[in-house]
Design an enzyme around this catalytic site. Structure first.
Site, short mmCIF file in Angstrom:
data_model
loop_
_atom_site.label_atom_id
_atom_site.label_comp_id
_atom_site.label_asym_id
_atom_site.label_seq_id
_atom_site.Cartn_x
_atom_site.Cartn_y
_atom_site.Cartn_z
N PRO A 195 16.89 -15.60 19.17
CA PRO A 195 17.40 -16.06 20.48
C PRO A 195 16.46 -17.10 21.10
O PRO A 195 15.24 -17.00 20.99
CB PRO A 195 17.42 -14.81 21.34
CG PRO A 195 17.34 -13.67 20.41
CD PRO A 195 16.59 -14.17 19.22
N PHE A 196 17.07 -18.08 21.72
CA PHE A 196 16.35 -19.05 22.53
C PHE A 196 16.86 -18.88 23.95
O PHE A 196 18.05 -19.05 24.20
CB PHE A 196 16.58 -20.47 22.02
CG PHE A 196 15.84 -21.51 22.81
CD1 PHE A 196 14.47 -21.63 22.70
CD2 PHE A 196 16.52 -22.35 23.67
CE1 PHE A 196 13.78 -22.59 23.44
CE2 PHE A 196 15.84 -23.31 24.41
CZ PHE A 196 14.47 -23.42 24.30
#
Length: 127
Positions: free
Chosen positions: A2-3
């Site tokens: 995830p970013f």
């Protein structure tokens, strides 16, 4: 994988911003099965004039403390997992930072695994 991008009005302390990031990271780890140390976050403060939103939407009334959380991640979580994830973030935000539940907008952007490189120009998740 995830970013996380968190955007909010300026003026919050470094401790507040760190706690907010940790709330999101802990929810990712415990609710949507994100691996340990998979933490990539950008937390950005803005002048109030740079945040453009309606006073209310879908039964929510927003204050100047509105927070936008956008998470780009691999596709594949169930709707139930996503709902639990959203709730966990808001519950922890309320209990740890005394925030209003209306003031948390969360957007998930799902991508294929080959859309990531974590260094060296290598697509580590590509099959």
């Amino acid at each position: 994988m995830p970013f996380v991008r968190i955007d909010l009005k300026g003026g919050k302390s470094a401790e507040y911003r760190k706690t907010l990031g940790e709330i999101v990271y802990k929810a990712m780890r415990e609710v949507i099965d994100v691996p340990e140390n998979d933490k990539f976050q950008v937390i950005t403060e803005h002048d109030r004039g740079d945040l453009n939103y309606a006073d209310n939407y879908l039964g929510n009334t927003y204050s100047d403390d509105l927070i936008f959380i956008q998470i780009t991640m691999n596709a594949g979580r169930t709707v139930e997992m996503k709902k639990a994830f959203y709730k966990r973030i808001v519950d922890d935000y309320q209990s740890q930072l005394q925030g209003r539940p209306d003031d948390v907008v969360i957007n998930l952007v799902e991508v294929a695994k080959e859309n990531w490189s974590f260094g060296h120009g290598i697509a580590q998740y590509a099959s």
